[in-house]
Design an enzyme around this catalytic site. Structure first.
Site, PDB file in Angstrom:
ATOM      1  N   ARG A 197       0.837  -1.198   0.000  1.00 48.87           N
ATOM      2  CA  ARG A 197       0.000   0.000   0.000  1.00 48.87           C
ATOM      3  C   ARG A 197       0.870   1.245   0.000  1.00 48.87           C
ATOM      4  O   ARG A 197       1.795   1.368   0.797  1.00 48.87           O
ATOM      5  CB  ARG A 197      -0.926  -0.002   1.220  1.00 48.87           C
ATOM      6  N   ARG A 257       1.356   1.563  10.394  1.00 52.75           N
ATOM      7  CA  ARG A 257       1.039   1.903   9.007  1.00 52.75           C
ATOM      8  C   ARG A 257       2.297   1.796   8.151  1.00 52.75           C
ATOM      9  O   ARG A 257       3.163   2.656   8.189  1.00 52.75           O
ATOM     10  CB  ARG A 257       0.460   3.319   8.929  1.00 52.75           C
ATOM     11  N   GLU A 291      -7.392  -0.403  14.607  1.00 54.16           N
ATOM     12  CA  GLU A 291      -8.043  -1.304  13.655  1.00 54.16           C
ATOM     13  C   GLU A 291      -7.119  -2.450  13.251  1.00 54.16           C
ATOM     14  O   GLU A 291      -5.978  -2.241  12.849  1.00 54.16           O
ATOM     15  CB  GLU A 291      -8.457  -0.522  12.400  1.00 54.16           C
ATOM     16  N   ARG A 351       0.974  -5.829  11.920  1.00 57.41           N
ATOM     17  CA  ARG A 351       0.159  -4.951  12.758  1.00 57.41           C
ATOM     18  C   ARG A 351      -0.341  -5.685  14.017  1.00 57.41           C
ATOM     19  O   ARG A 351      -0.363  -5.106  15.102  1.00 57.41           O
ATOM     20  CB  ARG A 351      -1.021  -4.376  11.984  1.00 57.41           C
ATOM     21  N   SER A 363     -11.312  -5.828   9.148  1.00 56.76           N
ATOM     22  CA  SER A 363     -12.410  -5.103   8.534  1.00 56.76           C
ATOM     23  C   SER A 363     -13.261  -6.072   7.717  1.00 56.76           C
ATOM     24  O   SER A 363     -12.758  -6.742   6.818  1.00 56.76           O
ATOM     25  CB  SER A 363     -11.846  -4.005   7.636  1.00 56.76           C
TER      26      SER A 363
END
Length: 466
Positions: free
Chosen positions: A292, A307, A391, A432, A394
């Site tokens: 990403r 991130r 988070e 993460r 999802s």
RNA sequence: GGUGGGGUGGCUGAGUGGUUGAAAGCACCGGUCUUGAAAACCGGCAUGGGCCAUUAGGUCCAUCUCGGGUUCGAAUCCCGACCCCACCGCCA
């Protein structure tokens, strides 16, 4: 992609849907283009029908006459030529008109296509309206007996916590400096036990979803063509988020894109296929590296493993029949799988009902799962972070929005082709997930206990460091 | 990287300018036969879109990888793109 027929019958629903999602797209323009293009198409088809009719009756005549022409001469030849010319004139006039209509149509087509791909799926009516993630609604929390996030870390465990950044530094699990040296900001290197723990959680998650929940394990491409990104609904909206490999500029056949989630490969797998209805639902899982660009996230979560540009993720997707109740049931089920996994890891978490403004273009509904991260959140009186949810998962429900783009269908009982419904959810994303694991399982002496569930995939190791 | 070959319906595979939306086989669906099944036989069987009727359907257009072109007319001829396969070379 939305259903154009639905758009025609109820454009307001799509106007409202885009507004609620905070997505700027000119739906009325799309409706108008659709009308114009249909009018042109109808006219063109009428002309073409006439052309076909004429050529059907005159065509064979022309053929016959041309045959005679070969052996004819003198006056007979001239007569034949005249006859042929007259016959040929009739469809020729239509040809020009058809061509003109086709050109008008071709002018509108690109704008229509682009707009159609940009109209988001309207959120479900029961999704709360809101603008940003701050408007998301907590619907459930869970924590193990030994740690309640409502109390401070010190109250829970008797000592002040380190952040994961401090832990990986002190235990030698990650080298951010080397990652940045080699690849730039937001890169890292997992070293030693850090890498082993990373592999252990991934292995644990893949085993869990396949062995215990019957998902089929897959290894899919993480470098895909544009069609795959458009088909899965990540383009055009997420174009900025994807790394782009410009193969055409060096003579390759087509450009490629690095996928930001295994969902792309899992869903692209059956692109342009008509699935056997009896094979549904399809349950697939993959572990894949995700890339990403994090464009637009400058300055956000710059430190640590939260991130980053490259990570690994176990992803689950379900492809089921076009039935809302079934779709909703699978959504719940997939969230339940993640809850079970987090409970197995004994990590506190909460479920968030995402509001309309936090939904992506392709989702009708989305539930985020956030895990408790003691080293996150605002600083307390002692200048140390007080902990916050972050988070980690999802879960999305997409109706047929994605399968329509992918052209993925099955035959219903009546034999009609129907687009499938699709859903997806994270099973586990690492590194993460290492943030809550390291921070939650740290000990006063600076070591980290390996969660019981992960020990088999860590060669039986019970702790890191100390 | 080099050299060839090829892309036709769910699959295999015919088809080199004129009712070819497309033979044949397989698969699938229905029927006959059978106690039942199989076999055999008979019949059906592509998709997308527009318009009309919306219960059934009717009608027109498009589609033989995709995009251009030639032609009165293209699965068939020409050009381009993409993809696949085979062999050689290199290689985790």
């Amino acid at each position: 992609m939305i259903d154009v027929k639905q758009l025609r019958s109820d454009p307001q629903r799509f106007i409202d849907g885009a507004r609620d999602k905070g997505i700027d797209v000119d739906v009325p323009r799309l409706v108008k283009l659709d009308e114009q293009m249909r009018a042109l198409k109808t006219k063109m088809e009428e002309r073409r029908a006439e052309q076909n009719r004429i050529s059907k009756e005159t065509g064979p005549q022309i053929g016959k006459l041309k045959g005679q022409l070969k052996s004819a001469s003198g006056q007979a030849k001239a007569a034949l030529e005249k006859q042929i010319r007259e016959l040929e004139e009739r469809p020729a006039r239509l040809k020009g008109e058809i061509q003109g209509l086709g050109e008008s149509l071709a002018k509108l087509q690109p704008e229509f296509d682009a707009l159609l791909l940009s109209v988001p799926l309207p959120p479900d009516p029961d999704v709360p309206k809101g603008k940003t993630a701050d408007d998301n609604i907590e619907i459930k929390t869970w924590h193990p007996k030994w740690f309640d996030p409502k109390k401070s870390f010190k109250q829970n465990k008797g000592f002040a916590p380190k952040t994961h950044i401090e832990l990986v530094r002190d235990l030698g699990l990650v080298s951010f400096e080397r990652g940045v040296k080699m690849a730039g900001t937001r890169h890292y290197v997992l070293t030693g036990e850090g890498m082993r723990l990373h592999q252990a959680v991934l292995r644990f998650a893949l085993d869990f979803i396949t062995t215990e929940h019957g998902f089929k394990a897959m290894s899919v491409p993480v470098i895909v063509r544009q069609e795959c990104m458009v088909g899965t609904g990540f383009f055009p909206a997420g174009r900025e988020q994807a790394y782009h490999i410009e193969e055409t500029s060096r003579g390759g056949g087509h450009d490629l894109y690095l996928t930001g989630t295994g969902e792309v490969g899992l869903m692209g797998f059956h692109q342009d296929e008509i699935l056997d209805a009896h094979s549904l639902p399809l349950k697939y899982a993959t572990v894949s590296t995700c890339f990403r660009r994090e464009a637009g996230a400058a300055g956000k979560d710059t430190a640590g493993l939260y991130r980053i540009h490259q990570f690994d993720k176990v992803e689950q997707v379900v492809i089921c029949g076009a039935d809302e109740a079934e779709s909703r049931a699978w959504h719940k089920k997939m969230i339940g799988i993640v809850e079970e996994l987090l409970q197995r890891l004994e990590l506190p978490y909460r479920l968030l009902q995402c509001c309309t403004g936090d939904l992506g273009p392709k989702n009708a509904d989305m539930i985020d799962v956030e895990s408790w991260m003691p080293g996150r959140g605002p600083d307390g009186a002692d200048g140390r972070p007080t902990g916050a949810y972050g988070e980690t998962h999802s879960a999305s429900r997409l109706y047929d929005f994605q399968c329509r783009r992918l052209n993925m269908r099955y035959k219903d009982e009546k034999g009609a082709s129907v687009f499938c419904h699709s859903l997806n959810n994270t099973v586990l994303a690492s590194p993460r997930i290492l943030i809550p694991i390291l921070e939650m399982y740290q000990n006063q002496d600076g070591s980290v206990t390996v969660p019981t569930a992960l020990r088999p995939s860590m060669g039986g190791a019970q702790r890191i460091g100390g």
